[in-house]
Scaffold this motif. Sequence first.
Motif, PDB file in Angstrom:
ATOM      1  N   ALA A  79       0.697  -1.287  -0.018  1.00 12.96           N
ATOM      2  CA  ALA A  79       0.069   0.061  -0.056  1.00 12.96           C
ATOM      3  C   ALA A  79       0.875   1.238   0.014  1.00 12.96           C
ATOM      4  O   ALA A  79       0.622   2.343  -0.768  1.00 12.96           O
ATOM      5  CB  ALA A  79      -1.034  -0.041   1.186  1.00 12.96           C
ATOM      6  N   VAL A  80       1.882   1.220   0.887  1.00 14.56           N
ATOM      7  CA  VAL A  80       2.852   2.458   0.704  1.00 14.56           C
ATOM      8  C   VAL A  80       3.687   2.662  -0.344  1.00 14.56           C
ATOM      9  O   VAL A  80       3.526   3.657  -1.110  1.00 14.56           O
ATOM     10  CB  VAL A  80       3.870   2.275   1.991  1.00 14.56           C
ATOM     11  N   ALA A  81       4.042   1.414  -1.200  1.00 20.01           N
ATOM     12  CA  ALA A  81       4.567   1.702  -2.824  1.00 20.01           C
ATOM     13  C   ALA A  81       3.662   2.092  -3.490  1.00 20.01           C
ATOM     14  O   ALA A  81       3.871   3.059  -4.490  1.00 20.01           O
ATOM     15  CB  ALA A  81       5.309   0.077  -2.966  1.00 20.01           C
ATOM     16  N   LEU A  82       2.424   1.461  -3.406  1.00 21.93           N
ATOM     17  CA  LEU A  82       1.472   1.979  -4.401  1.00 21.93           C
ATOM     18  C   LEU A  82       1.148   3.476  -4.246  1.00 21.93           C
ATOM     19  O   LEU A  82       0.861   4.172  -5.218  1.00 21.93           O
ATOM     20  CB  LEU A  82       0.018   1.126  -4.327  1.00 21.93           C
ATOM     21  N   SER A  83       1.063   3.999  -2.974  1.00 23.28           N
ATOM     22  CA  SER A  83       0.905   5.396  -2.792  1.00 23.28           C
ATOM     23  C   SER A  83       1.875   6.239  -3.312  1.00 23.28           C
ATOM     24  O   SER A  83       1.636   7.341  -3.830  1.00 23.28           O
ATOM     25  CB  SER A  83       0.754   5.491  -1.413  1.00 23.28           C
ATOM     26  N   ALA A  84       3.164   5.749  -3.168  1.00 27.95           N
ATOM     27  CA  ALA A  84       4.094   6.487  -3.925  1.00 27.95           C
ATOM     28  C   ALA A  84       4.071   6.609  -5.220  1.00 27.95           C
ATOM     29  O   ALA A  84       4.117   7.609  -6.035  1.00 27.95           O
ATOM     30  CB  ALA A  84       5.387   5.851  -3.578  1.00 27.95           C
TER      31      ALA A  84
END
Length: 515
Positions: free
Chosen positions: A401-406
């Motif tokens: 989720a953090v990578a996708l938000s980036a």
Amino acid sequence: MPRQPGANVWAPPKPAPKPLWDTGTAPERPAPPGGRVLLGVLLSGLVAATVLSDGVGVNLLLVALAAAVAAGSAAVARGRRARPWTVVWGVSAFALLLVPVLSDAGWPSFLAFVAAVGAASLALHGGTRWAAVLLGPIWLLPHFFTALPWAARGLKGRSLPSSARSRAVPLVKSVVVTGLLLLVFGALFASADAAVGELVDELVPSFDLGELPFRVFLFGVGVAVALAAAHLAAAPRRFDRLPVGPGRERGRTEWALPMVALNLLFGAFVAIQAVVFFGGYEAVMSKPGLVPAEYARQGFWQLLWVTVLALAVVALAQRWAPRQTASDRLLAKGLVGLLCVLTLVVVASAYYRMQRYVDVFGLTRLRVTVTAAELWLGVVFLLVLAAVLAGASVARLLPRAVALSAVAGVAVFGLVRPDALIAEQNVARFERLGTIDLDYLSSLSADAVPALDRLPADRRTCALQYLAESLDGRDTPWYAASLSESRAQQLLRERPVDLKARCSTSRYPMGEELP
């Protein structure tokens, strides 16, 4: 040290054992690439050599599609199946490559390209844990060195069976005949009609023998990218197998005391900010010796660092938190969750300060970039807070989720075209206050032209002179031109700018260089 009896002093030393992270995540040796993989690699090289010499635009998408054919063929040959997250990362990579199609600015396009490479590498690697999400985006690079020997093994001694040869030869003949017919009759039609000739010149890539060395280099780049992607798809390193144990639990007092103290400090800051905000920002800022713009500028950078460091504290606190009993877990969840909530208030305060500073001095590239970074950190804290409160089932999704938000943040940042946003804000500010920095705005890309076109005649001339001159000399083909560039050229053709006019308008600076 005395020599052991019977030892062979001439024997070569035993190689040092490989580290556990290498042996634990190493893939199996892939089979040599098949014909479809090699065809996709060749196609990627040909597309790169044909369309990449004039800039970037749709051509990046075309090269990426050819490389995806090679990587997909290698994955299918290895027996890998596309999972939902594979599709998410793949679609994200292609969405990021739309940024240079729409925007003329080089800096958001470069960020989007880097993020697209990382997303594509994640799609080919897979993985769910932090190690895979952090290392996967950069682990395409080693495959540039290992893919060439792999391709050589695929080409060595390769010959087509008779059945395949019987199908391939007619296809090759058909392609050659089709190409010759299109070349001959297309040249005749182009020379017979000027409109057709102009259309052919715009659609068909031009070729000059003087560009041959550069095009050979681009061919090599296209081949290398597709080969690396295919080798990664055939032999991904399994970072999820990386042995990472849970952090050592600390005692309740040892862990909780620093967290309670930090929460109290953050709470005190939030309380002061609430007093300033609800007590009247202007009244506080009017105190003698306090410069509002300087207060906002300096405060933003400090609060940005507070946000970054708080994220590191949350990560370490989660790793070392006591979790033996239900009360331990509840205490850890409460203190970490409270710190996340208070940090979100800090993010809001930093954002508000930057907006106040922009209202005084205007928007710049650095200011819009750091503001976007601060907002993304706020999104990360929201995700962390959700993972802390929801428990292990949601926490497993946190790395992706953090990578996708980036990835989504970089895509949105590029697709909103920051240069256009900067020009729009500064023109609106000029219409409100009558001040504008024409020197700075004239250095923006073609994305800014529609907004700068609204300025009064003299200021419009000064703001657009440099852009008009640079766009007037461009003859970019369709596959390398951005939508913003085409739109700016059309606007400047409809309302030309006097390139010889002398600019005498005053320069109103946008403040200090930082932020």
